[in-house]
Design a protein around this motif. Structure first.
Motif, PDB file in Angstrom:
ATOM      1  N   GLN A   1      50.941  14.134  11.437  1.00  0.00           N
ATOM      2  CA  GLN A   1      50.873  15.486  11.192  1.00  0.00           C
ATOM      3  C   GLN A   1      52.118  16.205  10.717  1.00  0.00           C
ATOM      4  O   GLN A   1      52.256  17.362  10.818  1.00  0.00           O
ATOM      5  N   GLY A   2      52.973  15.433  10.256  1.00  0.00           N
ATOM      6  CA  GLY A   2      54.342  16.192   9.584  1.00  0.00           C
ATOM      7  C   GLY A   2      54.192  16.524   8.433  1.00  0.00           C
ATOM      8  O   GLY A   2      53.445  16.377   7.614  1.00  0.00           O
ATOM      9  N   ALA A   3      55.285  17.753   8.016  1.00  0.00           N
ATOM     10  CA  ALA A   3      55.037  18.243   6.847  1.00  0.00           C
ATOM     11  C   ALA A   3      56.310  17.748   5.997  1.00  0.00           C
ATOM     12  O   ALA A   3      57.304  17.748   6.744  1.00  0.00           O
ATOM     13  N   THR A   4      56.402  17.187   4.897  1.00  0.00           N
ATOM     14  CA  THR A   4      57.183  16.692   4.165  1.00  0.00           C
ATOM     15  C   THR A   4      57.467  17.580   3.135  1.00  0.00           C
ATOM     16  O   THR A   4      56.654  17.871   2.192  1.00  0.00           O
ATOM     17  N   LEU A   5      59.000  17.864   2.804  1.00  0.00           N
ATOM     18  CA  LEU A   5      59.496  18.609   1.816  1.00  0.00           C
ATOM     19  C   LEU A   5      59.795  17.639   0.620  1.00  0.00           C
ATOM     20  O   LEU A   5      60.493  16.765   0.966  1.00  0.00           O
ATOM     21  N   LEU A   6      59.383  17.864  -0.548  1.00  0.00           N
ATOM     22  CA  LEU A   6      59.755  17.160  -1.433  1.00  0.00           C
ATOM     23  C   LEU A   6      60.452  17.770  -2.791  1.00  0.00           C
ATOM     24  O   LEU A   6      60.043  19.099  -3.168  1.00  0.00           O
ATOM     25  N   ALA A   7      61.238  17.346  -3.591  1.00  0.00           N
ATOM     26  CA  ALA A   7      62.018  18.020  -4.608  1.00  0.00           C
ATOM     27  C   ALA A   7      62.222  16.505  -5.765  1.00  0.00           C
ATOM     28  O   ALA A   7      62.587  15.626  -5.360  1.00  0.00           O
ATOM     29  N   PHE A   8      61.763  16.945  -6.994  1.00  0.00           N
ATOM     30  CA  PHE A   8      61.944  15.705  -7.882  1.00  0.00           C
ATOM     31  C   PHE A   8      63.200  16.116  -8.932  1.00  0.00           C
ATOM     32  O   PHE A   8      63.128  17.351  -9.355  1.00  0.00           O
ATOM     33  N   GLY A   9      63.758  15.218  -9.410  1.00  0.00           N
ATOM     34  CA  GLY A   9      64.792  15.341 -10.371  1.00  0.00           C
ATOM     35  C   GLY A   9      64.020  15.483 -11.724  1.00  0.00           C
ATOM     36  O   GLY A   9      62.762  15.326 -12.038  1.00  0.00           O
ATOM     37  N   ASP A  10      64.648  15.990 -12.769  1.00  0.00           N
ATOM     38  CA  ASP A  10      64.240  16.417 -14.073  1.00  0.00           C
ATOM     39  C   ASP A  10      63.758  14.993 -14.741  1.00  0.00           C
ATOM     40  O   ASP A  10      62.749  15.047 -15.517  1.00  0.00           O
ATOM     41  N   ASN A  11      64.244  13.858 -14.548  1.00  0.00           N
ATOM     42  CA  ASN A  11      64.024  12.523 -15.047  1.00  0.00           C
ATOM     43  C   ASN A  11      62.892  11.926 -14.405  1.00  0.00           C
ATOM     44  O   ASN A  11      62.427  11.057 -14.917  1.00  0.00           O
TER      45      ASN A  11
ATOM     46  N   LEU B   1      51.191  22.206  32.236  1.00  0.00           N
ATOM     47  CA  LEU B   1      50.281  22.893  31.939  1.00  0.00           C
ATOM     48  C   LEU B   1      50.506  23.488  30.233  1.00  0.00           C
ATOM     49  O   LEU B   1      49.838  23.885  29.521  1.00  0.00           O
ATOM     50  N   VAL B   2      51.866  23.774  30.103  1.00  0.00           N
ATOM     51  CA  VAL B   2      52.408  24.327  28.911  1.00  0.00           C
ATOM     52  C   VAL B   2      52.063  23.263  27.676  1.00  0.00           C
ATOM     53  O   VAL B   2      51.817  23.549  26.554  1.00  0.00           O
ATOM     54  N   LYS B   3      52.237  22.132  27.895  1.00  0.00           N
ATOM     55  CA  LYS B   3      51.861  21.055  26.990  1.00  0.00           C
ATOM     56  C   LYS B   3      50.500  21.045  26.571  1.00  0.00           C
ATOM     57  O   LYS B   3      50.178  20.967  25.471  1.00  0.00           O
ATOM     58  N   GLN B   4      49.631  21.170  27.473  1.00  0.00           N
ATOM     59  CA  GLN B   4      48.202  21.295  27.198  1.00  0.00           C
ATOM     60  C   GLN B   4      47.959  22.286  26.387  1.00  0.00           C
ATOM     61  O   GLN B   4      47.136  22.379  25.493  1.00  0.00           O
TER      62      GLN B   4
ATOM     63  N   THR C   1      46.705  25.038  21.450  1.00  0.00           N
ATOM     64  CA  THR C   1      47.233  26.336  20.452  1.00  0.00           C
ATOM     65  C   THR C   1      47.532  25.576  19.008  1.00  0.00           C
ATOM     66  O   THR C   1      46.782  26.411  18.203  1.00  0.00           O
ATOM     67  N   ALA C   2      47.806  24.447  18.800  1.00  0.00           N
ATOM     68  CA  ALA C   2      48.093  24.030  17.539  1.00  0.00           C
ATOM     69  C   ALA C   2      46.736  23.688  17.008  1.00  0.00           C
ATOM     70  O   ALA C   2      46.412  23.926  15.659  1.00  0.00           O
TER      71      ALA C   2
ATOM     72  N   LEU D   1      43.896  25.538  17.669  1.00  0.00           N
ATOM     73  CA  LEU D   1      43.228  26.662  17.135  1.00  0.00           C
ATOM     74  C   LEU D   1      44.075  27.226  15.908  1.00  0.00           C
ATOM     75  O   LEU D   1      43.253  28.039  15.007  1.00  0.00           O
ATOM     76  N   LEU D   2      45.389  26.940  15.703  1.00  0.00           N
ATOM     77  CA  LEU D   2      46.222  27.483  14.519  1.00  0.00           C
ATOM     78  C   LEU D   2      45.616  26.697  13.254  1.00  0.00           C
ATOM     79  O   LEU D   2      45.963  27.222  12.207  1.00  0.00           O
ATOM     80  N   GLU D   3      44.824  25.792  13.344  1.00  0.00           N
ATOM     81  CA  GLU D   3      44.379  24.880  12.140  1.00  0.00           C
ATOM     82  C   GLU D   3      43.429  25.832  11.421  1.00  0.00           C
ATOM     83  O   GLU D   3      43.402  25.865  10.172  1.00  0.00           O
ATOM     84  N   GLU D   4      42.822  26.920  12.089  1.00  0.00           N
ATOM     85  CA  GLU D   4      41.933  27.918  11.387  1.00  0.00           C
ATOM     86  C   GLU D   4      42.454  29.321  11.401  1.00  0.00           C
ATOM     87  O   GLU D   4      41.722  30.177  11.129  1.00  0.00           O
ATOM     88  N   GLU D   5      43.540  29.425  12.012  1.00  0.00           N
ATOM     89  CA  GLU D   5      43.928  30.774  12.376  1.00  0.00           C
ATOM     90  C   GLU D   5      45.411  31.069  11.867  1.00  0.00           C
ATOM     91  O   GLU D   5      46.005  30.188  12.068  1.00  0.00           O
ATOM     92  N   SER D   6      45.687  32.327  11.437  1.00  0.00           N
ATOM     93  CA  SER D   6      47.082  32.516  11.369  1.00  0.00           C
ATOM     94  C   SER D   6      47.792  33.062  12.698  1.00  0.00           C
ATOM     95  O   SER D   6      46.974  33.342  13.476  1.00  0.00           O
TER      96      SER D   6
END
Ligand SMILES: NC(=O)c1ccc[n+]([C@@H]2O[C@H](COP(=O)([O-])OP(=O)(O)OC[C@H]3O[C@@H](n4cnc5c(N)ncnc54)[C@H](OP(=O)(O)O)[C@@H]3O)[C@@H](O)[C@H]2O)c1
Length: 267
Positions: free
Chosen positions: A124-134, A199-202, A207-208, A210-215
């Motif tokens: 479920q991680g978001a990976t940032l990517l950037a590429f060189g011009d080459n 309780l907070v973890k659950q 919440t995560a 719910l946020l799949e479909e909600e801002s």
């Protein structure tokens, strides 16, 4: 068949190898990996079926080489192997603050930067990517596809890596630190910390989802009814949190600048 190499099998390098193999994004037999301390790469090889090798062999035999060492170690690795890292090779560094320009000054390979998140351990991680011009169109497709297999991949402006990494790579730590403060505040109200954490973890997991479909704004609206208790709590957060997050970005930005200065100082 593309051959993949990993130099550095610490926390991030070994997580990437494991997840690429587990998801079938890369076959174990297509991966060669090296690490300064041999036992670590041997353990990883035993667990995944990849082939351990020296960094020289990894660089020589791989088409795509992931550099997974710490930022101040990148220079040594690239300059030592530069004679093998020609334009036929794609080098993908995951190191914070080592720019494409820094890498380009050390080797003539095609270049990319990836900034993964340990959340990819759960795919479920978001990976940032950037590429060189080459980097070629095929390189971009290949690397985006690999990171999509273990979460989401976002191609972004390299100059934004520092700020965006706070939102992705560092954020699991920030969320955990924030939630721990929430739990400790409940404990100060004589609730058992163990119960509060459970309780907070659950609730966080739910919440995560719910946020799949909600801002964020949409979720706040549906939970915080006008004039209700949640709305009063949300107002406290809206009053107190901006300063904290601004300070967080200022602090991490200053750390990035210091590391970049140290990297420049290695020249
Ligand atoms: N951890 C994260 O969440 C995260 C997220 C995004 C990006 N990153 C980036 O990923 C990189 C690695 O971070 P990490 O947390 O995985 O650090 P780490 O656990 O210290 O791993 C670095 C690994 O590189 C090995 N190494 C160092 N020099 C080497 C060399 N010359 N040849 C071969 N192997 C070498 C080290 O070997 P030894 O076993 O001898 O120490 C170690 O296993 C950093 O540049 C970081 O900016 C990390």
């Amino acid at each position: 068949m593309t051959a993949f190499g990993f130099i550095g099998t610490g926390h991030l390098g070994s997580m990437l190898v494991k997840k690429f193999v587990e998801t079938g994004a890369i076959e174990a037999e297509e991966i060669l990996a090296s690490n300064r301390t041999q036992e670590k790469v041997q353990r990883l090889a035993k667990a995944t079926g990849i082939r351990p090798a020296s960094s020289r062999v990894v660089a020589e035999l791989s088409d795509v080489i992931f550099i997974c060492v710490r930022p101040l170690e990148v220079r040594d690795v690239l300059s030592e192997l530069a004679y093998l890292l020609d334009f036929q090779k794609l080098v993908v560094s995951v190191a914070a603050d080592v720019s494409l320009e820094n890498m380009g000054a050390l080797c003539p390979a095609r270049l990319a930067r990836a900034f993964p998140s340990m959340a990819s351990e759960k795919l479920q991680g978001a990976t940032l990517l950037a590429f060189g011009d080459n980097a070629t169109r095929e390189d971009r497709g290949l690397i985006v596809g690999l990171f999509q297999a273990i979460g989401k991949a976002e191609v972004v402006e390299e100059k934004d890596f520092g700020t965006l990494a706070d939102l992705t790579s560092c954020a699991p730590g920030y969320f955990a630190a924030l939630m721990r403060e929430f739990v400790l505040a409940a404990e100060r109200r004589e609730i058992s910390a163990e119960l509060a954490e459970r309780l907070v973890k659950q609730t966080l997991l739910g919440t995560a989802m719910l946020l799949e479909e909600e801002s964020f704004a949409g979720l706040i609206k549906s939970v915080a009814t006008k004039g209700g208790i949640t709305e009063a709590g949300v107002k406290v957060i809206e009053r107190e949190a901006p300063g904290m997050f601004d300070q967080l970005f200022q602090t991490t930005q200053a750390r990035h600048e210091q590391v970049m200065k140290n990297i420049e100082g290695q020249r």
